[in-house]
Design a protein around this motif. Structure first.
Motif, PDB file in Angstrom:
ATOM      1  N   GLU A 296       0.817  -1.211   0.000  1.00  0.00           N
ATOM      2  CA  GLU A 296       0.000   0.000   0.000  1.00  0.00           C
ATOM      3  C   GLU A 296       0.855   1.267   0.000  1.00  0.00           C
ATOM      4  O   GLU A 296       0.512   2.240  -0.679  1.00  0.00           O
ATOM      5  N   PHE A 300       0.790   4.251  -2.958  1.00  0.00           N
ATOM      6  CA  PHE A 300       0.609   5.684  -2.746  1.00  0.00           C
ATOM      7  C   PHE A 300       1.701   6.485  -3.461  1.00  0.00           C
ATOM      8  O   PHE A 300       1.411   7.463  -4.154  1.00  0.00           O
ATOM      9  N   ALA A 304       0.671   8.687  -6.847  1.00  0.00           N
ATOM     10  CA  ALA A 304       0.846  10.135  -6.702  1.00  0.00           C
ATOM     11  C   ALA A 304       1.873  10.663  -7.694  1.00  0.00           C
ATOM     12  O   ALA A 304       1.729  11.773  -8.225  1.00  0.00           O
ATOM     13  N   ILE A 398      -5.174  10.307  -8.044  1.00  0.00           N
ATOM     14  CA  ILE A 398      -5.178  10.824  -6.672  1.00  0.00           C
ATOM     15  C   ILE A 398      -6.132  10.020  -5.788  1.00  0.00           C
ATOM     16  O   ILE A 398      -5.802   9.657  -4.646  1.00  0.00           O
ATOM     17  N   LEU A 399      -7.306   9.710  -6.312  1.00  0.00           N
ATOM     18  CA  LEU A 399      -8.278   8.923  -5.552  1.00  0.00           C
ATOM     19  C   LEU A 399      -7.701   7.563  -5.162  1.00  0.00           C
ATOM     20  O   LEU A 399      -7.806   7.132  -4.004  1.00  0.00           O
ATOM     21  N   THR A 400      -7.060   6.883  -6.111  1.00  0.00           N
ATOM     22  CA  THR A 400      -6.546   5.541  -5.841  1.00  0.00           C
ATOM     23  C   THR A 400      -5.364   5.576  -4.880  1.00  0.00           C
ATOM     24  O   THR A 400      -5.210   4.684  -4.042  1.00  0.00           O
ATOM     25  N   ALA A 401      -4.523   6.605  -4.989  1.00  0.00           N
ATOM     26  CA  ALA A 401      -3.403   6.743  -4.059  1.00  0.00           C
ATOM     27  C   ALA A 401      -3.906   6.892  -2.618  1.00  0.00           C
ATOM     28  O   ALA A 401      -3.362   6.274  -1.686  1.00  0.00           O
ATOM     29  N   LEU A 402      -4.949   7.679  -2.431  1.00  0.00           N
ATOM     30  CA  LEU A 402      -5.502   7.871  -1.088  1.00  0.00           C
ATOM     31  C   LEU A 402      -6.188   6.605  -0.584  1.00  0.00           C
ATOM     32  O   LEU A 402      -6.064   6.256   0.602  1.00  0.00           O
ATOM     33  N   VAL A 406      -5.379   4.965   3.107  1.00  0.00           N
ATOM     34  CA  VAL A 406      -6.431   5.307   4.064  1.00  0.00           C
ATOM     35  C   VAL A 406      -7.381   4.135   4.307  1.00  0.00           C
ATOM     36  O   VAL A 406      -7.818   3.887   5.444  1.00  0.00           O
TER      37      VAL A 406
END
Length: 418
Positions: A296, A300, A304, A398-402, A406
């Motif tokens: 994970e 990220f 990113a 960006i969505l997938t990195a978060l 998270v």
């Protein structure tokens, strides 16, 4: 030293030698099927001239290739798990070569759909799923690296063929190019597949990242929401990357850099060659990193990186040199999904059904092809610009990195502990 100890050491040495041999053969098989996807953008112009259709209609061919490569992968994975990799991977390499030979003589869009899209998708899907499942079993402690290496064969194989295909199209035309390279793909892949062997049945050594004694069948895996989070994340990243892969030539032409000469070469072929290199290197690189710092965390960083590079790429798109360099960085941040996701899946749900299980996850690539191919072309035609297309891709990155740090990281940690 006892005789039994000497025998055991000898077996370990032989097994180590065998696994690297299997990795090399898998990489060759992957390289033989890479061009249908990664060189597609070079074929669009001559195919548009031959078939007299609009770009969104032609791009359906590319979507069919990815759809049939991915949506039938659960069935292909199940057959490979049951009957063995060698036979089916060999068939897949022959189908891939035959798809180019048949497409060489296609005179209608429907025959191109069938031959390049359907037949080519079936062939490349069999090889891709089979080889990834093969190395996941041979390298239980280095799954990220091993999956990345064979995926690099798929990403980097087109490095060898991009410039020769571009030159052949210019000098010999579409038909001869497709026939000659189709025959070459089939021969290389077929002979490499003859050396593939099943991995020994060994359990992985326990570690913080690997599951042991936990081997989910596809039916059990599909019932767990954690799988669907991985599916959604890979679909998002596939969409983002395929938007760029399928539209690169049109983007370069629109911003006026495709024929600009840099270092003695036209900018577009040079950018594509760099893209193939970084798209291949990132797979074992980030796979190796993920074996050490966690899946994970690596996701990220990589996702990113792609979002940042794509933003700069769009900003400086009229500068030929920056166009080339930043396109390479974009692909450096995208190609690693094909090492990170299969390694994460097998870590989580076990290796016994690795090929079948990854077949289900690999369907997310088909979802991405629908959004990244014709819909991206339609979005460009509607908006008359590339900013909306790239904005969607950046947002997905960006969505997938978060999501990776998270949601996925704590959820998978709880899953492995219990």
């Amino acid at each position: 030293m006892s005789v039994q100890t000497e025998i055991n050491l000898s077996q370990v040495v032989v097994r180590q030698s065998q696994k690297w041999q299997q990795l090399a053969l898998g990489l060759l098989c992957m390289a033989s099927i890479s061009s249908p996807q990664y060189v597609w953008t070079l074929l669009t112009k001559p195919l548009l001239a031959r078939l007299d259709v609009h770009l969104p209609v032609l791009q359906v061919t590319f979507s069919l290739l990815i759809i049939f490569q991915t949506f039938l992968s659960p069935l292909q994975g199940k057959l490979i798990d049951r009957f063995g990799a060698q036979r089916f991977i060999g068939i897949g390499t022959l189908l891939t070569g035959a798809s180019w030979i048949g497409a060489a003589y296609s005179q209608s869009i429907w025959s191109l759909y069938l031959l390049y899209g359907v037949v080519g998708g079936l062939g490349t899907g069999i090889v891709y799923i089979g080889v990834v499942g093969q190395v996941m079993r041979w390298f239980p402690q280095q799954r990220g690296f091993a999956a990345g290496m064979v995926a690099a064969g798929y990403g980097m194989g087109a490095i060898i063929t991009t410039l020769p295909i571009a030159n052949s199209l210019a000098s010999h035309g579409l038909t001869q190019t497709l026939v000659e390279f189709g025959v070459g793909f089939a021969l290389v892949g077929w002979f490499a597949s003859r050396g593939l062997r099943p991995a020994p049945n060994t359990d992985p050594i326990p570690s913080a990242t690997l599951t042991t004694g936990r081997h989910y069948t596809p039916s059990k895996m599909l019932k767990h929401p954690l799988f669907w989070l991985l599916f959604f994340m890979m679909a998002c990243m596939s969409t983002s990357g395929l938007m760029v892969t399928s539209q690169l030539a049109g983007f370069a032409s629109e911003v006026g850099v495709s024929q600009v000469v840099i270092w003695g070469m036209a900018a577009l072929p040079l950018a594509m060659s760099l893209d193939r290199l970084t798209n291949g290197l990132t797979r074992p690189l980030f796979g190796w990193v993920s074996d050490r710092i966690g899946r994970e965390n690596t996701m990220f960083v990589a996702f990113a990186l792609e979002a940042a590079a794509m933003t700069l790429w769009l900003t400086f798109r009229h500068d030929p040199l920056l166009f080339i360099v930043l396109s390479g960085v974009v692909f450096l941040g995208w190609g690693e999904i094909f090492s990170l996701f299969p390694a994460t899946l097998t870590d989580t749900f076990g290796s016994q059904h690795a090929t079948s299980n990854y077949g289900w996850l690999y369907m997310s690539q088909g979802v991405g092809s629908i959004l990244g191919g014709p819909l991206a072309a339609l979005l460009y035609q509607t908006s008359h610009g590339w900013v909306p297309v790239f904005s969607v891709a950046i947002g997905l990155d960006i969505l997938t990195a978060l999501l990776a740090v998270v949601i996925l990281k704590p959820w998978r940690k709880r899953f492995l502990q219990h």
